[in-house]
Write an enzyme that holds these catalytic residues in place. Structure first.
Site, PDB file in Angstrom:
ATOM      1  CD  GLU A 151      -2.991   0.638   0.171  1.00 43.08           C
ATOM      2  OE1 GLU A 151      -2.579   1.293  -0.634  1.00 43.08           O
ATOM      3  OE2 GLU A 151      -4.216   0.604   0.432  1.00 43.08           O
ATOM      4  CG  ASP A 152      -1.056   4.784  -1.449  1.00 43.81           C
ATOM      5  OD1 ASP A 152      -1.589   3.845  -1.110  1.00 43.81           O
ATOM      6  OD2 ASP A 152      -1.485   5.712  -2.084  1.00 43.81           O
ATOM      7  CG  ASP A 188      -5.806   8.843   6.063  1.00 47.79           C
ATOM      8  OD1 ASP A 188      -6.055   9.141   7.120  1.00 47.79           O
ATOM      9  OD2 ASP A 188      -6.256   9.589   5.239  1.00 47.79           O
ATOM     10  CE  LYS A 225      -2.429  11.697   5.666  1.00 52.14           C
ATOM     11  NZ  LYS A 225      -3.397  12.618   5.454  1.00 52.14           N
TER      12      LYS A 225
HETATM   13  C1  PRP Z   1      -6.316   5.522  -0.748  1.00 49.19           C
HETATM   14  C2  PRP Z   1      -4.816   5.131  -0.117  1.00 49.19           C
HETATM   15  C3  PRP Z   1      -5.323   4.008   0.271  1.00 49.19           C
HETATM   16  C4  PRP Z   1      -6.390   4.414   1.086  1.00 49.19           C
HETATM   17  C5  PRP Z   1      -6.140   4.754   2.516  1.00 49.19           C
HETATM   18  O1  PRP Z   1      -6.664   5.050  -1.634  1.00 49.19           O
HETATM   19  O2  PRP Z   1      -4.302   4.849  -1.591  1.00 49.19           O
HETATM   20  O3  PRP Z   1      -5.605   3.059  -0.429  1.00 49.19           O
HETATM   21  O4  PRP Z   1      -6.986   5.565   0.360  1.00 49.19           O
HETATM   22  O5  PRP Z   1      -7.247   5.138   3.352  1.00 49.19           O
HETATM   23  P1  PRP Z   1      -7.842   4.567   4.676  1.00 49.19           P
HETATM   24  O6  PRP Z   1      -6.636   3.888   5.521  1.00 49.19           O
HETATM   25  O7  PRP Z   1      -8.540   5.671   5.232  1.00 49.19           O
HETATM   26  O8  PRP Z   1      -8.681   3.431   4.404  1.00 49.19           O
HETATM   27  P2  PRP Z   1      -8.166   5.711  -2.378  1.00 49.19           P
HETATM   28  O9  PRP Z   1      -9.477   4.940  -1.869  1.00 49.19           O
HETATM   29  O10 PRP Z   1      -8.025   7.070  -2.369  1.00 49.19           O
HETATM   30  O11 PRP Z   1      -7.965   5.096  -3.840  1.00 49.19           O
HETATM   31  P3  PRP Z   1      -6.578   5.255  -4.996  1.00 49.19           P
HETATM   32  O12 PRP Z   1      -5.507   4.556  -4.215  1.00 49.19           O
HETATM   33  O13 PRP Z   1      -7.229   5.052  -6.178  1.00 49.19           O
HETATM   34  O14 PRP Z   1      -6.423   6.600  -4.841  1.00 49.19           O
HETATM   35 MN    MN Z   2      -5.538   3.310  -2.501  1.00 51.99          MN
END
Ligand code: PRP
Ligand code: MN
Ligand code: MG
Length: 183
Positions: free
Chosen positions: A101-102, A105, A133
């Protein structure tokens, strides 16, 4: 490489810092998985950069697969209810799975995903995330590999988007307030 400098308040992590940290993580992962093959599971779309760079630093044999999920929720708050948009093509039974994962949050995406994948009978399941985070501490997910713990600010770049932009920045930056206050 990008004309987005004005949209950023500052650079939080340089390209060099990211690559150095991923190299350290890869070294630990190689040690931990010695003698095994890893199935890397990237979470689309944010994880593409981490997946590409981390995978290239590993010496352990890997396969790669991808999942796309979307969390139901009102506006920007995710609810923890997740829908699979694209499932794995791989049967993960008896496989050593490492979710890539990136960012974690709220942790809601990964706690759902981890629980879902655990039902499929993998031999092991761990999480590698570049960023984490503070709110992630409120969940029960314990990523084994974490690149950086970062403050609760709006980060973009290196896979992370704001309204689908900035994913291609090679570094992680803090978004300038004027960008999101417009909306
Ligand atoms: C973002 C990020 C993680 C997730 C983290 O993805 O890449 O996958 O949110 O958030 P959380 O811990 O609050 O669940 P997003 O849903 O924005 O999709 P994307 O990867 O396509 O940008
Ligand atoms: Mn994501
Ligand atoms: Mg996103």
């Amino acid at each position: 490489a990008n004309d987005m400098g004005n949209d950023l308040k500052k650079v939080l992590l340089t390209e060099q810092q990211i690559q150095d940290r991923l190299a350290q993580m890869a070294e630990v992962i190689d040690k931990d998985y010695a003698g095994h093959e890893i199935l890397l599971v990237g979470v689309l779309r944010g994880a593409v950069m981490v997946m590409a760079d981390l995978a290239r630093k590993l010496h352990t044999p890997v396969q790669m697969d991808w999942m796309a999920v979307s969390s139901y929720g009102s506006g920007t708050k995710s609810s923890g209810v997740v829908r699979i948009l694209k499932d794995l093509d791989t049967d993960i039974k008896d496989r050593h799975v490492l979710i890539v994962e990136d960012i974690i949050d709220s942790g809601l995406t990964l706690s759902w995903l981890e629980a879902n994948l655990r039902t499929r009978g993998c031999a092991s399941l761990n999480i590698a995330t570049l960023l984490r985070k503070p709110d992630a501490a409120k969940t029960n997910i314990t990523p084994r590999y974490v690149g950086f713990d970062i403050p609760n600010e709006f980060v973009v770049g290196y896979g992370l988007d704001y309204a689908e932009k900035y994913r291609n920045l090679p570094f992680v930056g803090l978004l300038a307030p004027h960008v999101y206050e417009k909306h």
